[in-house]
Design an enzyme around this catalytic site. Structure first.
Site, short mmCIF file in Angstrom:
data_model
loop_
_atom_site.label_atom_id
_atom_site.label_comp_id
_atom_site.label_asym_id
_atom_site.label_seq_id
_atom_site.Cartn_x
_atom_site.Cartn_y
_atom_site.Cartn_z
N TYR A 115 0.81 -1.22 0.00
CA TYR A 115 0.00 0.00 0.00
C TYR A 115 0.85 1.27 0.00
O TYR A 115 0.31 2.37 -0.07
CB TYR A 115 -0.96 0.00 1.19
CG TYR A 115 -2.07 -1.02 1.01
CD1 TYR A 115 -1.78 -2.38 1.14
CD2 TYR A 115 -3.36 -0.64 0.70
CE1 TYR A 115 -2.77 -3.33 0.96
CE2 TYR A 115 -4.35 -1.59 0.53
CZ TYR A 115 -4.05 -2.92 0.66
OH TYR A 115 -5.03 -3.87 0.48
N LYS A 162 3.00 -15.21 4.45
CA LYS A 162 3.39 -16.09 3.34
C LYS A 162 4.91 -16.16 3.35
O LYS A 162 5.58 -15.96 2.32
CB LYS A 162 2.83 -15.50 2.02
CG LYS A 162 2.99 -16.39 0.81
CD LYS A 162 1.97 -17.49 0.71
CE LYS A 162 2.23 -18.39 -0.48
NZ LYS A 162 1.38 -19.61 -0.48
N ASP A 195 -2.88 -18.79 2.54
CA ASP A 195 -3.80 -19.63 1.74
C ASP A 195 -4.49 -20.66 2.61
O ASP A 195 -5.70 -20.88 2.52
CB ASP A 195 -3.09 -20.28 0.53
CG ASP A 195 -1.65 -20.69 0.81
OD1 ASP A 195 -1.10 -20.25 1.83
OD2 ASP A 195 -1.08 -21.45 0.01
N ASP A 219 -6.67 -6.89 4.43
CA ASP A 219 -7.74 -6.34 3.60
C ASP A 219 -8.60 -7.49 3.07
O ASP A 219 -9.83 -7.49 3.17
CB ASP A 219 -7.09 -5.56 2.45
CG ASP A 219 -8.08 -4.74 1.65
OD1 ASP A 219 -9.24 -4.64 2.08
OD2 ASP A 219 -7.69 -4.20 0.60
#
Ligand code: ATP
Length: 323
Positions: A115, A162, A195, A219
């Protein structure tokens, strides 16, 4: 008398913020509202001068996809260094979903990750975007999540990442969260890959309590979790910095239903209740939450997204009568 900045936003923003303002005013808590559009809030001192407003209630603001300006939402968060994005996800009795009794809180880091908006065309046909993760920002959001967990009697913090692929950036976030967790031995700490977390949340959401994660994953997980409790119409949020805060719904401007007077104002009304908590008006906040629940579960005054036919105004009036 409190002074609060009200940013109506666009799309359904003006309809739902008006509903929230009416509900909050009906509690009898004295608030002077400074109504500003978002660009004024970015430019003016009204919102950030220490002796004036340090709190805002904000409607959604559309960010064009692909081309156009940087997100005003992101600019507001970064200008005022609102580093915590706090998103409680709670089942609403009376709203039918595959799950009951969900009660979790997402702590999303709000100032960095992709962002930061650093993107460029490296060469024709090749775009690059930069993900920034710092130890400083990771540590303060992790500390906020653990402090919240300790204060609110939560049992577990789950950090979502991740780091198997992004070994340095997500690795730093994970490592920092692990270090912060050592100071809170009474709170369970676990980590999970994003995931897998998506799959776990849509099968066993009751396993989770406080979720700590970076900006982009936070988000996406927020919308996923909103879906678990009946949709975006129910998910409130707070953007909190050192001594300032902006409260807003998780949902966007919903252009498909804007201007029709049928939007569900629950998310922004509950964001208003979070704002009252922040101001120390716990009793007012609790009255609003109870009135919303009575309207939905007890009286079955439901907007279209809840399967009913009530307009935004009818729903709002029912909440006010139930206060
Ligand atoms: P953004 O990118 O600005 O966050 P979004 O892509 O998440 O926006 P929304 O504007 O939040 O999209 O809308 C997604 C869907 O949810 C739309 O179909 C919209 O009508 C519906 N929706 C969102 N908020 C509400 C609400 N308060 N009441 C009823 N429906 C809503």
């Amino acid at each position: 008398m409190y002074r609060v900045t009200l940013i109506p936003g666009d799309g359904i923003g003006p309809e739902v913020t008006e509903a929230a303002k009416r509900v909050i005013d009906s509690t009898g808590i004295q608030i002077h509202w400074d109504i500003l559009d978002a660009s004024e809030a970015l430019l003016k001192e009204t919102f950030n001068s220490p002796e004036r407003n340090r709190v805002a209630l904000k409607g959604p603001i559309t960010t064009p996809v692909g081309k156009g300006f940087r997100s005003i939402n992101v600019m507001l968060r970064s200008k005022y260094d609102l580093y915590i994005n706090l998103r409680p996800i709670i089942s609403i009795p009376g709203i039918k979903t595959p799950f009951d009794g969900i009660d979790l809180v997402i702590f999303r880091e709000n100032t960095e990750d992709i962002y930061c908006g650093i993107e460029y065309m490296k060469e024709p046909g090749k775009a690059e975007a930069i993900k920034t993760i710092t130890e400083y920002a990771s540590e303060r959001i992790a500390r906020s999540a653990f402090e919240y967990a300790a204060k609110h009697g939560r049992r577990k913090v789950t950090v979502v990442h991740k780091a198997n692929i992004l070994k340095m950036s997500d690795g730093l976030f994970l490592e920092t969260a692990g270090r912060v967790s050592k100071a809170y031995p009474m709170i369970e700490f676990e980590d999970i890959i994003i995931d897998n977390m998506c799959m776990q949340l849509v099968t066993k959401p009751e396993r989770y309590d406080v979720i700590l994660t970076m900006n982009l994953y936070g988000d996406i997980l927020s919308d996923l979790c909103a879906g678990l409790v009946g949709g975006l119409g129910f998910a409130p949020s707070a953007n909190i910095g050192k001594d300032m805060a902006i409260f807003e719904a998780v949902h966007g401007s919903a252009p498909d239903i804007a201007g029709k007077g049928i939007a569900n104002p629950t998310a922004i009304i509950l964001s208003g209740a979070m704002m009252l908590d922040y101001l120390g008006e716990k009793q007012g906040a609790e009255r609003i939450r109870k009135a919303v629940l009575k309207t939905i579960e007890g009286q079955r005054v439901l907007t279209a997204d809840m399967g009913g036919t009530a307009a935004t105004k009818e729903f709002t009036e029912a909440v006010i009568n139930n206060l």
